[in-house]
Motif scaffolding. Structure first.
Motif, PDB file in Angstrom:
ATOM      1  N   ARG A 183       0.975  -1.231   0.179  1.00  0.00           N
ATOM      2  CA  ARG A 183       0.203   0.178   0.069  1.00  0.00           C
ATOM      3  C   ARG A 183       0.963   1.303   0.051  1.00  0.00           C
ATOM      4  O   ARG A 183       0.597   2.256  -0.689  1.00  0.00           O
ATOM      5  N   ARG A 184       2.066   1.216   0.983  1.00  0.00           N
ATOM      6  CA  ARG A 184       2.930   2.362   0.804  1.00  0.00           C
ATOM      7  C   ARG A 184       3.483   2.345  -0.644  1.00  0.00           C
ATOM      8  O   ARG A 184       3.400   3.832  -1.026  1.00  0.00           O
TER       9      ARG A 184
ATOM     10  N   LYS B 152       2.973   5.833  -3.121  1.00  0.00           N
ATOM     11  CA  LYS B 152       4.141   6.360  -3.594  1.00  0.00           C
ATOM     12  C   LYS B 152       4.017   6.493  -5.029  1.00  0.00           C
ATOM     13  O   LYS B 152       4.302   7.755  -5.742  1.00  0.00           O
TER      14      LYS B 152
ATOM     15  N   PHE C  77      -0.491   1.991  10.179  1.00  0.00           N
ATOM     16  CA  PHE C  77      -0.500   2.500   8.881  1.00  0.00           C
ATOM     17  C   PHE C  77      -1.426   3.575   8.724  1.00  0.00           C
ATOM     18  O   PHE C  77      -2.674   3.068   9.101  1.00  0.00           O
ATOM     19  N   ASP C  78      -1.231   4.740   8.441  1.00  0.00           N
ATOM     20  CA  ASP C  78      -2.272   5.676   8.357  1.00  0.00           C
ATOM     21  C   ASP C  78      -2.178   6.398   7.090  1.00  0.00           C
ATOM     22  O   ASP C  78      -0.811   6.970   6.546  1.00  0.00           O
ATOM     23  N   ASP C  79      -3.225   6.265   6.240  1.00  0.00           N
ATOM     24  CA  ASP C  79      -3.084   6.977   4.916  1.00  0.00           C
ATOM     25  C   ASP C  79      -2.634   8.460   4.754  1.00  0.00           C
ATOM     26  O   ASP C  79      -1.503   8.626   4.011  1.00  0.00           O
TER      27      ASP C  79
ATOM     28  N   GLU D  20      -1.110  10.124   7.090  1.00  0.00           N
ATOM     29  CA  GLU D  20       0.362  10.205   7.498  1.00  0.00           C
ATOM     30  C   GLU D  20       1.325   9.943   6.382  1.00  0.00           C
ATOM     31  O   GLU D  20       2.379  10.515   6.075  1.00  0.00           O
ATOM     32  N   THR D  21       0.911   8.761   5.663  1.00  0.00           N
ATOM     33  CA  THR D  21       1.949   8.268   4.518  1.00  0.00           C
ATOM     34  C   THR D  21       1.852   9.149   3.586  1.00  0.00           C
ATOM     35  O   THR D  21       3.135   9.332   2.899  1.00  0.00           O
TER      36      THR D  21
ATOM     37  N   GLU E 187       4.282  11.970   4.712  1.00  0.00           N
ATOM     38  CA  GLU E 187       5.469  11.534   4.680  1.00  0.00           C
ATOM     39  C   GLU E 187       6.142  11.458   3.338  1.00  0.00           C
ATOM     40  O   GLU E 187       7.271  11.977   3.151  1.00  0.00           O
ATOM     41  N   LEU E 188       5.680  10.674   2.418  1.00  0.00           N
ATOM     42  CA  LEU E 188       5.753  10.527   1.010  1.00  0.00           C
ATOM     43  C   LEU E 188       6.117  11.801   0.367  1.00  0.00           C
ATOM     44  O   LEU E 188       7.264  11.802  -0.385  1.00  0.00           O
TER      45      LEU E 188
END
Length: 486
Positions: free
Chosen positions: A434-435, A439, A471-473, A475-476, A479-480
């Motif tokens: 998912r990450r 991305k 896992f937090d959408d 937050e991800t 961050e990305l």
């Protein structure tokens, strides 16, 4: 409390022993019984609580509620036989906590989509109107400003009554509760007195549990069938199943709609990513919430508050002050001009609603990139449907993992891909991580493009093989974006 007090309003078939014994707590999990407990033996899908009666007696229970007496009766224990222990538990819990649902106005919201949003919006509207209330939802349980972590869509009936009793004690006049089909089927709302029941819609979901759509429909309808004649039922008559909910209810019937005549009628006048201009029952107002599905959510909130006796102008003023529910059409713009939307949509209908809402707003000069997946160990039949919807209504769909649970993510993705029509084959790709999928979406996006990350919304974990990983959408994405824009 004496057992005789606890048994009020419960149709007892037979009783063996003293009914005046003092009960200190209600327990339906035999592992938690202590001296002075009333143990309720219930038949579950996996375990039958009757097989733990003997071990409960050894631990010192004072009384047992069951559907069948055991062969050997202990003279120091009172045995109460009822037709259905699960249903009896609801009334026992209400009695034990002083019937709190009768002391406040309890509002239940059910349907496939919108339950959490409507319940939370009601809580926030009533806060804006100056009232402390209780909220029982998937995301959180609240009593005024106190937040209690939520574990189930509908908690067990003992927990519900405990929370409602606390709300009464703290002076709450209203309680807003998300009522799930699991909660109805498992008798978790038995013994509760609802002032108002609201219905949002009924679409494809939970067929892993209910097996057929007809069974799912009947379960939802049961909530309305059980309402008392002092209650009010408000239903969405734009939904083909809206009127079905009211067929056998004794409650006063009310309706809301955008497309048809109803007691509470709404119109969407203007919409963009910042909010909407709406007209409810002839009165215009602005809200920062957006998307057609939110018009229905707000209209139900408006109808419920109106039925509770509030003036329509003050309700609309309170609605116009609302902020968006966490993980429900949450929008934020990157400094690079990409528009991100995080939403909980995890059913075909919810995904279609969110994509239609975005497509209604965008000018088509921007591309729409959708990242989504389907949960493992859940209804398989919705997977190809969601694959078809996402690829049809997006510029690019990136199929990824949601909460795979005990399933292989690759198998879930294959089932989603099976629904993609040949003309849309070039409009999707699959990335199980998912990450990495998020991305890829950021990498592909250009200024003004829209990236929708759907399926998890407010959730801050990803469940893989029974383990919850953080896992937090939102937050991800942040961050990305920071890493990739350096």
């Amino acid at each position: 409390m004496q057992l005789i007090e606890l048994l009020k309003r419960i149709p007892v078939l037979e009783i063996h022993g003293e009914n005046t014994c003092e009960i200190s707590e209600l327990v339906f999990d035999s592992r938690k019984v202590t001296e002075g407990s009333l143990y309720i033996a219930m038949r579950g899908t996996v375990v039958d609580g009757h097989s733990f009666i003997a071990s409960s007696v050894e631990k010192g229970v004072k009384a047992i509620v069951c559907e069948e007496f055991p062969e050997n009766l202990d003279e120091n224990v009172t045995y109460v036989k009822v037709k259905d222990s699960s249903k009896a538990l609801g009334q026992l819990a209400s009695n034990f906590y002083g019937n709190p649902s009768e002391k406040l106005k309890l509002i239940g919201v059910t349907g496939t989509n919108g339950k959490t949003s409507v319940s939370t919006l009601l809580f926030d509207v009533f806060k804006n109107l100056g009232y402390d209330s209780a909220l029982l939802s998937t995301v959180e349980i609240r009593i005024g400003n106190q937040i209690i972590p939520a574990t189930h869509t509908t908690p067990d009936v003992i927990t519900i009554n405990k929370i409602l009793a606390q709300a009464v004690e703290e002076g709450c006049e209203f309680a807003f509760m998300e009522v799930s089909s699991h909660g109805i089927a498992q008798n978790r709302i038995e013994g509760l007195h609802f002032k108002i029941a609201g219905f949002t819609n009924l679409t494809h979901d939970h067929l892993d549990y209910h097996k057929t759509f007809d069974e799912y429909l009947k379960t939802k309808k049961r909530f309305f069938d059980q309402l008392e004649d002092t209650a009010i039922a408000i239903t969405n008559v734009d939904d083909k199943n809206g009127n079905v909910m009211l067929q056998n209810t004794k409650a006063t019937k009310r309706s809301y709609a955008l497309k048809t005549m109803a007691d509470f009628h709404g119109k969407l006048l203007e919409v963009d990513f910042n909010g909407m201009l709406l007209n409810f029952n002839g009165k215009e107002f602005w809200t920062t919430l957006t998307g057609k599905f939110n018009v229905y959510n707000l209209l139900l909130v408006f109808g419920i508050a109106s039925e509770l006796g509030f003036k329509q102008d003050e309700i609309l003023q309170a609605i116009s002050q609302l902020k968006r529910v966490s993980g429900r059409f949450e929008t934020f713009k990157s400094d690079g001009g990409i528009f991100f939307i995080v939403d909980y949509a995890h059913t075909p209908d919810a995904l279609e609603n969110i994509l239609d809402s975005i497509n209604d707003i965008r000018t088509k000069n921007e591309r729409l990139i959708t990242v989504f997946g389907c949960g493992g160990d859940r209804d398989h039949s919705k997977r190809p449907e969601m694959g078809n919807i996402a690829t049809k209504k997006s510029t690019l769909a990136i199929i990824t993992s949601d909460n795979p649970r005990t399933e292989d993510p690759a198998v879930i993705i294959k089932e989603i891909e099976a629904g993609v029509e040949p003309q849309n084959f070039s409009k999707y790709t699959s990335i199980p991580d998912r990450r990495e999928a998020i991305k890829m979406a950021i990498k592909f996006a250009e200024p003004k493009d829209i990236v929708l990350v759907a399926g998890k919304g407010h959730e801050t974990y990803q469940e893989i093989n029974g383990v919850k990983h953080h896992f937090d959408d939102k937050e991800t994405i942040n961050e990305l974006w920071k890493l990739m824009s350096k």
